[in-house]
Design a protein around this motif. Structure first.
Motif, short mmCIF file in Angstrom:
data_model
loop_
_atom_site.label_atom_id
_atom_site.label_comp_id
_atom_site.label_asym_id
_atom_site.label_seq_id
_atom_site.Cartn_x
_atom_site.Cartn_y
_atom_site.Cartn_z
N HIS A 1 1.43 4.15 -8.65
CA HIS A 1 0.07 3.49 -9.06
C HIS A 1 -0.26 2.12 -9.26
CE1 HIS A 1 -1.16 7.73 -9.69
NE2 HIS A 1 0.03 8.10 -10.14
N SER A 2 1.00 1.17 -9.58
CA SER A 2 0.68 0.00 -9.96
C SER A 2 0.40 -0.96 -8.66
CB SER A 2 2.17 -0.36 -10.40
OG SER A 2 3.16 -0.18 -9.32
N ILE A 3 0.47 -0.26 -7.63
CA ILE A 3 0.36 -1.07 -6.32
C ILE A 3 -0.95 -0.59 -5.87
CG2 ILE A 3 2.47 -1.63 -5.81
CD1 ILE A 3 2.66 0.55 -3.75
N LYS A 4 -1.83 0.39 -6.49
CA LYS A 4 -2.98 0.88 -5.97
C LYS A 4 -3.95 -0.34 -5.55
CE LYS A 4 -2.23 5.43 -5.90
NZ LYS A 4 -2.39 6.42 -4.60
N GLY A 5 -4.55 -0.03 -4.29
CA GLY A 5 -5.61 -0.95 -3.96
C GLY A 5 -6.11 -0.65 -2.58
N THR A 6 -7.03 -1.60 -2.15
CA THR A 6 -7.52 -1.38 -0.77
C THR A 6 -6.52 -1.52 0.44
OG1 THR A 6 -9.92 -2.31 -1.71
CG2 THR A 6 -9.25 -2.22 0.76
N ARG A 7 -5.73 -2.67 0.01
CA ARG A 7 -4.56 -3.11 1.06
C ARG A 7 -3.59 -1.74 1.05
NH1 ARG A 7 0.21 -5.79 1.20
NH2 ARG A 7 0.62 -6.99 3.08
N CYS B 1 7.61 -2.24 1.75
CA CYS B 1 8.33 -1.37 0.35
C CYS B 1 9.45 -2.35 0.03
CB CYS B 1 8.54 -0.06 0.73
SG CYS B 1 7.16 0.83 1.38
N LEU B 2 10.47 -2.49 0.62
CA LEU B 2 11.59 -3.12 0.04
C LEU B 2 11.60 -4.55 -0.05
CD1 LEU B 2 14.41 -1.26 2.31
CD2 LEU B 2 13.61 -0.75 0.23
N LEU B 3 10.80 -5.26 0.62
CA LEU B 3 10.64 -6.65 0.58
C LEU B 3 9.31 -7.00 -0.55
CD1 LEU B 3 10.80 -8.19 4.13
CD2 LEU B 3 12.36 -7.90 2.35
N SER B 4 8.65 -5.92 -1.07
CA SER B 4 7.78 -6.01 -2.18
C SER B 4 8.43 -5.85 -3.51
CB SER B 4 6.49 -5.14 -2.02
OG SER B 4 5.63 -5.03 -3.05
N LYS B 5 8.09 -6.97 -4.34
CA LYS B 5 8.63 -6.84 -5.78
C LYS B 5 8.05 -5.80 -6.56
CE LYS B 5 9.68 -9.57 -9.74
NZ LYS B 5 9.78 -8.64 -10.83
N GLN B 6 6.76 -5.65 -6.42
CA GLN B 6 6.10 -4.56 -7.07
C GLN B 6 6.70 -2.88 -6.79
OE1 GLN B 6 1.93 -5.70 -6.10
NE2 GLN B 6 1.52 -5.18 -8.63
N VAL B 7 7.11 -3.17 -5.56
CA VAL B 7 7.56 -1.72 -5.13
C VAL B 7 8.90 -1.62 -5.76
CG1 VAL B 7 7.93 -0.18 -3.15
CG2 VAL B 7 5.78 -1.54 -3.09
N ASP C 1 10.23 -2.68 -8.32
CA ASP C 1 10.09 -2.39 -9.60
C ASP C 1 9.80 -1.05 -10.06
OD1 ASP C 1 10.84 -5.28 -10.09
OD2 ASP C 1 8.68 -5.68 -10.51
N GLU C 2 8.87 -0.57 -9.17
CA GLU C 2 8.42 0.80 -9.14
C GLU C 2 9.50 1.93 -8.82
OE1 GLU C 2 5.52 3.46 -10.43
OE2 GLU C 2 5.25 1.36 -10.24
N TYR C 3 10.27 1.35 -7.80
CA TYR C 3 11.55 2.17 -7.48
C TYR C 3 12.52 2.39 -8.61
CZ TYR C 3 9.94 2.57 -2.69
OH TYR C 3 9.45 2.99 -1.32
N ALA C 4 12.90 1.12 -9.29
CA ALA C 4 13.65 0.97 -10.35
C ALA C 4 13.15 1.90 -11.39
CB ALA C 4 13.76 -0.47 -10.64
N ARG C 5 11.87 1.92 -11.86
CA ARG C 5 11.46 2.23 -13.05
C ARG C 5 11.57 3.90 -12.43
NH1 ARG C 5 7.18 5.30 -14.40
NH2 ARG C 5 5.96 5.23 -12.16
N ILE C 6 11.24 4.48 -11.31
CA ILE C 6 11.53 5.93 -10.98
C ILE C 6 13.00 6.24 -11.17
CG2 ILE C 6 11.23 7.54 -9.22
CD1 ILE C 6 8.75 6.16 -8.41
#
Length: 742
Positions: A475-481, A687-693, A695-700
């Motif tokens: 949910h943290s990366i939700k958006g048009t892109r 995914c892997l090169l995106s810091k937000q993703v 962080d989301e993986y780490a949270r999960i």
């Protein structure tokens, strides 16, 4: 009483007056007199095609010239009926000698037959006299007999041919020279397998000499059908015991002899179509004659081959203005005897994977009356049936070749027009005296390539599943892109899955076309969503407010545009979906551009979007108070989008050549690796090169680990109650102690 008498007297007077003025039928009262009533002028009571005649008190009708009354009456009234008289059948000597009577309604016409002319101006009863065509030709300086002498006949003329010339018994055909020397036996001794050529040479030479010495028209009327049958009987005796031919010259002599013989016999044939079949040959010969050169299409067919060409190309500029011949001859077993002579083809393939050639059709020869067939005005299409049908596991290339004067198979001027598992259509620009046949060579993909394909595609599918899960659940990366990336991955996942399962399943044909349609749609969908990503990046940089795209617009364009393109392509050319080797778009007839055209357009538009985006980013970075975090984020988005476009575009650069039959192994491996690793590269970049993703993986992962620890702790407490009780007592004492300290 007095009044009644007056009325009675008045009535009597009226009756007397009426009796005095009344007239009989056919008369009319005028000034108290009865005069004749002219029915012909006033009423015209006579029927059609008749004339009315008035009489005193009556009338009568008579049929016009060229008609008779139905009951044979000369005079009749309005109840009669006039019928046309057929003067041509009922009257003798209606037209003069040399004329033809043509009946008309109410009359007839006389027209002169061919070779006659009317010498008077009274055409219906004129006399037609003979035309001296020979004198007229001299007057007009026309050479109507070529090398012959013109002799006038009643209603016609005869071209009298000198010795060595003939018109094949066609009196009004120009005389042409006979080349009987062409049927002399060759100076070099042929192969022992071709010893029977001597009998054919002798038979053709004797027939030629008989025609060249005839001086009376009837003697020139050779029975072409009988000669044709004798020739094929001799050819059967020659071909049946034949052994493999090692010398190309022997094959050339054989083919030339057969073709020259058919070309010689053709003008002597009386029937328009002649079919003849033996145990060794199957032939069909079509002949056209007329005052002008024939036009239109001609098609000849037998069990193993089919010929489609134009009569204009068959007749050319031959010696007979109104004659044309086209013949198709198939050799049933000659392909077994000419399995070599591939030197010229191997030279053309030099530098490529060394192919193995073999004949995969019966040898077919095309013979026409046109003496010059090196460069035909219209191409000739020859359909050749395959001896061995192509199997789905084979990757073959078919070649249309002909027997050249050099004694080898050659492809110059002949190419494959259309091909499937059972036949090949060859398009040739020339004929001459060559045999048109087909060759093939195998180009099988190695086991290693198939293994690499499966491994790479499986990796790609797994990575795409991870991408779809990420873009759907984070949910943290939700958006048009993110929405664009999600649907791009969905299209790519389905395309790779269909590619892996069905790209080589060419049977049944309907299923193969369906697979090709799915691949066409979803690969176009990948590029369409990639275009939407370029548009979104452009809007993020250029537009300050309202930079996002509505989901409805995204779905409509992302899935609707590919659907419209595929639907139009399928309606216009449905047979182009699926080939004999792959379930993909046919590379013939331009259908492949319904995919590559939109792909090239999308790449060009995205390049323009990215150029503008990078330029605007550079300006924003150079501004006084830039929002660096936002700009760095957009710059990262742009870099990954450009890398993604390069990977997809580069893959289909090699994909353009992958489905060619001549594709080499290097192209196949590059396309396979790029296609198979698309999913992995998308997962890496987005995914892997995106810091937000990350962080989301780490949270999960942390949530999963905490839940595991909690579950493990609960398990320990349930298995050791005393320990838990002591811990609770300790905690309570600690609380008491703490409270006391506070």
């Amino acid at each position: 009483m007095k009044c009644g008498k007056e009325l009675l007297l008045l009535g009597v007077m009226c009756v007397v007056a009426k009796s005095i003025t009344s007239c009989r039928d056919g008369f009319v009262s005028q000034r108290n007199r009865c005069i004749d009533y002219n029915e012909c002028v006033v009423d015209n009571p006579c029927p059609q095609h008749s004339q009315c005649f008035n009489t005193n008190g009556s009338y009568y009708c008579q049929c016009l010239r060229g008609y008779r009354e139905r009951k044979g009456r000369q005079n009749f009234n309005h109840e009669g009926h006039c019928e046309d008289i057929n003067e041509c059948t009922e009257l003798s000597g209606t037209c003069g000698f040399g004329a033809t009577c043509m009946n008309n309604i109410g009359g007839y016409n006389c027209t002169c037959r061919s070779g006659y002319v009317n010498d008077t101006t009274d055409l219906p009863q004129g006399v037609c006299v003979d035309i001296d065509e020979c004198a007229d030709a001299k007057l007009k300086q026309e050479d109507i007999c070529g090398n012959g002498y013109c002799e006038n006949l009643n209603g016609s003329y005869w071209c009298k041919c000198p010795q060595g010339y003939t018109n094949y018994g066609k009196w009004r055909t120009p005389c042409s020279e006979l080349d009987c020397e062409s049927f002399n036996a060759p100076e070099t001794s042929p192969s022992p397998s071709l010893s029977g050529l001597a009998a054919i040479f002798s038979m053709m030479r004797n027939s030629c000499l008989a025609l060249s010495t005839s001086t009376v028209p009837d003697e020139g009327k050779a029975n072409g059908e009988a000669l044709l049958e004798k020739f094929f009987t001799a050819a059967e005796a020659l071909l049946s015991p034949m052994q493999p031919l090692d010398r190309g010259e022997d094959v050339t002599d054989l083919l030339h002899t057969v073709e020259d013989s058919i070309r010689f016999i053709g003008p002597q044939l009386k029937q328009k179509t002649n079919k003849i079949e033996t145990t060794e040959t199957d032939a069909e010969i079509a002949v056209q004659r007329g005052d002008t050169r024939p036009t239109g299409a001609v098609s000849l067919i037998n069990e193993n081959a089919r010929l489609d060409m134009d009569w204009a190309a068959a007749s050319g500029t031959g010696p007979y203005p109104g004659f044309a011949m086209a013949a198709l001859l198939s050799y049933k077993n000659l392909d077994k005897y000419v399995k070599q002579s591939f030197d010229e083809l191997k030279e053309q393939e030099e530098g490529k994977t060394d192919p193995t050639f073999q004949i995969n059709s019966k040898v077919a020869s095309v013979v026409v009356s046109n003496p010059s067939t090196q460069n035909l005005s219209h191409p000739v299409y020859i359909t050749l049936k395959h001896i061995k049908a192509n199997e789905a596991s084979e990757v073959l290339k078919y070649k249309c070749v002909y027997w050249s004067e050099r004694g080898t198979w050659s492809t110059d001027g002949c190419r494959e027009h259309k091909s499937n598992a059972t036949y090949t259509v060859c398009r040739c620009e020339h004929l001459s005296s060559f045999a048109v046949l087909m060759a093939l060579y195998p180009m099988e993909h190695t086991f290693g390539l198939q293994l690499v394909t499966k491994i790479c595609l499986v990796i790609s599918l797994v990575c795409l599943i991870l991408c779809i899960f990420t873009f759907s659940c984070c949910h943290s990366i939700k958006g048009t892109r993110t929405t664009i990336h999600l649907h791009l991955c969905i299209c790519l996942f389905i395309a790779d899955l269909v590619f892996l399962a069905g790209i080589s399943q060419t049977k049944p044909v309907g299923g193969c076309r369906f697979v090709a349609g799915l691949l066409h749609y979803f690969f176009l969908g990948v590029f369409t969503w990639m275009l939407l990503e370029g548009v979104q990046l452009y809007r993020m940089v250029v537009l300050v407010f309202n930079a996002t795209l509505r989901p409805l617009y995204l779905y409509t364009f992302g899935y609707g545009a590919p659907l419209a393109l595929v639907t139009m392509s399928a309606i216009i050319r449905p047979e182009g979906y699926g080939t004999d080797q792959y379930c993909w778009l046919s590379l013939k007839d331009g259908l492949i551009w319904s995919f590559f055209g939109p792909v090239c357009a999308i790449i060009i538009m995205n390049v323009l979007f990215f150029i503008v985006t990078v330029w605007k980013l550079a300006q924003k970075f150079a501004s006084l108070n830039p929002d660096l975090s936002k700009l760095h984020k957009i710059r990262a988005f742009t870099v990954t989008a450009i890398a993604q476009m390069c990977i997809l575009g580069l893959m289909w650069v090699f994909g353009a050549f992958m489905f060619e039959n001549a594709a080499n192994s290097a192209v196949a491996y590059i396309f396979t690796i790029l296609n198979g690793l698309q999913g992995a590269l998308v997962f890496l970049m987005h995914c892997l090169l995106s810091k937000q993703v990350r962080d989301e993986y780490a949270r999960i992962l942390s949530c999963i680990c905490i839940s595991e620890k909690k579950r493990y702790s609960d398990l320990l407490s349930s298995t050791n109650p005393s320990s838990s009780q002591s811990q609770s007592q300790g905690s309570r004492s600690a609380q008491i102690t703490g409270e006391s300290q506070i």
